[in-house]
Design a protein around this motif. Structure first.
Motif, PDB file in Angstrom:
ATOM      1  N   SER A  40      37.322  46.267  34.225  1.00 63.68           N
ATOM      2  CA  SER A  40      38.206  45.295  34.871  1.00 63.68           C
ATOM      3  C   SER A  40      38.194  43.939  34.182  1.00 63.68           C
ATOM      4  O   SER A  40      37.221  43.582  33.511  1.00 63.68           O
ATOM      5  CB  SER A  40      37.751  45.144  36.320  1.00 63.68           C
ATOM      6  OG  SER A  40      38.246  43.974  36.894  1.00 63.68           O
ATOM      7  N   CYS A  41      39.246  43.154  34.422  1.00 64.62           N
ATOM      8  CA  CYS A  41      39.279  41.759  33.965  1.00 64.62           C
ATOM      9  C   CYS A  41      38.477  40.868  34.889  1.00 64.62           C
ATOM     10  O   CYS A  41      38.352  39.673  34.641  1.00 64.62           O
ATOM     11  CB  CYS A  41      40.713  41.248  33.901  1.00 64.62           C
ATOM     12  SG  CYS A  41      41.396  40.851  35.533  1.00 64.62           S
ATOM     13  N   ASN A  42      37.997  41.421  35.973  1.00 66.25           N
ATOM     14  CA  ASN A  42      37.200  40.761  37.016  1.00 66.25           C
ATOM     15  C   ASN A  42      38.065  40.219  38.157  1.00 66.25           C
ATOM     16  O   ASN A  42      37.530  39.746  39.159  1.00 66.25           O
ATOM     17  CB  ASN A  42      36.277  39.661  36.481  1.00 66.25           C
ATOM     18  CG  ASN A  42      34.925  39.671  37.147  1.00 66.25           C
ATOM     19  OD1 ASN A  42      34.404  40.735  37.460  1.00 66.25           O
ATOM     20  ND2 ASN A  42      34.366  38.499  37.380  1.00 66.25           N
ATOM     21  N   GLY A  43      39.386  40.280  37.995  1.00 59.82           N
ATOM     22  CA  GLY A  43      40.250  39.818  39.081  1.00 59.82           C
ATOM     23  C   GLY A  43      40.089  40.682  40.322  1.00 59.82           C
ATOM     24  O   GLY A  43      40.037  40.167  41.452  1.00 59.82           O
ATOM     25  N   CYS A  44      39.999  41.988  40.134  1.00 62.65           N
ATOM     26  CA  CYS A  44      39.821  42.882  41.280  1.00 62.65           C
ATOM     27  C   CYS A  44      38.479  42.630  41.958  1.00 62.65           C
ATOM     28  O   CYS A  44      38.366  42.737  43.179  1.00 62.65           O
ATOM     29  CB  CYS A  44      39.950  44.338  40.847  1.00 62.65           C
ATOM     30  SG  CYS A  44      41.658  44.838  40.533  1.00 62.65           S
ATOM     31  N   GLU A  45      37.458  42.271  41.172  1.00 68.50           N
ATOM     32  CA  GLU A  45      36.136  42.003  41.764  1.00 68.50           C
ATOM     33  C   GLU A  45      36.198  40.781  42.680  1.00 68.50           C
ATOM     34  O   GLU A  45      35.547  40.740  43.726  1.00 68.50           O
ATOM     35  CB  GLU A  45      35.104  41.772  40.664  1.00 68.50           C
ATOM     36  CG  GLU A  45      34.502  43.020  40.089  1.00 68.50           C
ATOM     37  CD  GLU A  45      35.515  43.946  39.453  1.00 68.50           C
ATOM     38  OE1 GLU A  45      36.446  43.452  38.791  1.00 68.50           O
ATOM     39  OE2 GLU A  45      35.376  45.160  39.623  1.00 68.50           O
ATOM     40  N   ASP A  84      45.846  48.086  39.942  1.00 74.36           N
ATOM     41  CA  ASP A  84      46.785  48.833  39.093  1.00 74.36           C
ATOM     42  C   ASP A  84      46.122  49.362  37.828  1.00 74.36           C
ATOM     43  O   ASP A  84      46.503  50.417  37.322  1.00 74.36           O
ATOM     44  CB  ASP A  84      47.979  47.946  38.739  1.00 74.36           C
ATOM     45  CG  ASP A  84      48.860  47.680  39.942  1.00 74.36           C
ATOM     46  OD1 ASP A  84      48.721  48.404  40.956  1.00 74.36           O
ATOM     47  OD2 ASP A  84      49.684  46.749  39.885  1.00 74.36           O
ATOM     48  N   CYS A  85      45.127  48.659  37.313  1.00 74.94           N
ATOM     49  CA  CYS A  85      44.445  49.164  36.116  1.00 74.94           C
ATOM     50  C   CYS A  85      43.721  50.469  36.422  1.00 74.94           C
ATOM     51  O   CYS A  85      43.740  51.396  35.613  1.00 74.94           O
ATOM     52  CB  CYS A  85      43.453  48.141  35.590  1.00 74.94           C
ATOM     53  SG  CYS A  85      44.235  46.731  34.805  1.00 74.94           S
ATOM     54  N   ALA A  86      43.077  50.528  37.576  1.00 77.16           N
ATOM     55  CA  ALA A  86      42.374  51.761  37.964  1.00 77.16           C
ATOM     56  C   ALA A  86      43.380  52.889  38.191  1.00 77.16           C
ATOM     57  O   ALA A  86      43.103  54.048  37.896  1.00 77.16           O
ATOM     58  CB  ALA A  86      41.555  51.509  39.224  1.00 77.16           C
TER      59      ALA A  86
HETATM   60  S1  SF4 Z   1      44.591  45.294  38.247  1.00 76.00           S
HETATM   61 FE1  SF4 Z   1      44.935  43.178  37.535  1.00 76.00          FE
HETATM   62  S2  SF4 Z   1      43.240  41.996  38.439  1.00 76.00           S
HETATM   63 FE2  SF4 Z   1      42.634  44.192  38.549  1.00 76.00          FE
HETATM   64  S3  SF4 Z   1      41.456  44.575  36.639  1.00 76.00           S
HETATM   65 FE3  SF4 Z   1      43.619  45.062  36.209  1.00 76.00          FE
HETATM   66  S4  SF4 Z   1      44.465  43.153  35.289  1.00 76.00           S
HETATM   67 FE4  SF4 Z   1      42.554  42.608  36.368  1.00 76.00          FE
END
Ligand code: SF4
Length: 133
Positions: free
Chosen positions: A18-23, A85-87
């Motif tokens: 993750s980019c850490n935004g989801c965290e 969305d990344c997951a």
């Molecule tokens: S879905 Fe958005 S916030 Fe979450 S890891 Fe992906 S880029 Fe980052």
């Protein structure tokens, strides 16, 4: 609701790239405002103590095998929640050289929570589908 998880669910979180935004939003979902624990969802430190995995990020090459091994360490019945969305589909990282694929391309996914990142309300709502509360 997943079989065997009614009432409460113990969750191991895995950041697969993750980019850490989801965290940040997961932290908010379990913080004092949204308080996912009041619905029976609780974060635990070990997959061996968990009923469910919450996975964020696209799965990077370095995290594919640790994610598989973490999944195998969770006793059954178990569920996997793909958060963000990344997951779900690699999101903005689709096609990146370090990405193996979405979470479902590495371990079976039962619940998806959309958004980049998902709002804490959406995360809590998704977890409530597991606890039934
Ligand atoms: S879905 Fe958005 S916030 Fe979450 S890891 Fe992906 S880029 Fe980052």
């Amino acid at each position: 609701m997943a079989a065997g998880l009614a009432g409460s669910v113990q969750i191991r979180h895995v950041d697969a790239g993750s980019c850490n935004g989801c965290e940040v939003e997961i932290g908010s979902a379990f913080g004092p405002v949204h308080d996912a624990e009041r619905y029976g969802a609780r974060l635990v430190a070990s997959p061996r103590h968990a009923d469910a995995l919450v996975v964020t990020g696209p799965v990077t090459r370095n995290m594919a095998e640790p994610l598989r091994r973490t999944y195998e360490a969770v006793p059954g019945p178990k569920v996997v929640v793909a958060v963000g969305d990344c997951a779900r589909n690699c999101g903005v990282f689709a096609g990146a050289y370090g990405v193996v694929g979405s979470v479902a391309e590495v371990v079976p996914v039962d619940v998806e929570i959309a958004g980049c990142p998902p709002r804490p309300e959406a995360i809590v709502a998704g977890l409530r589908t597991l606890t039934g509360r």
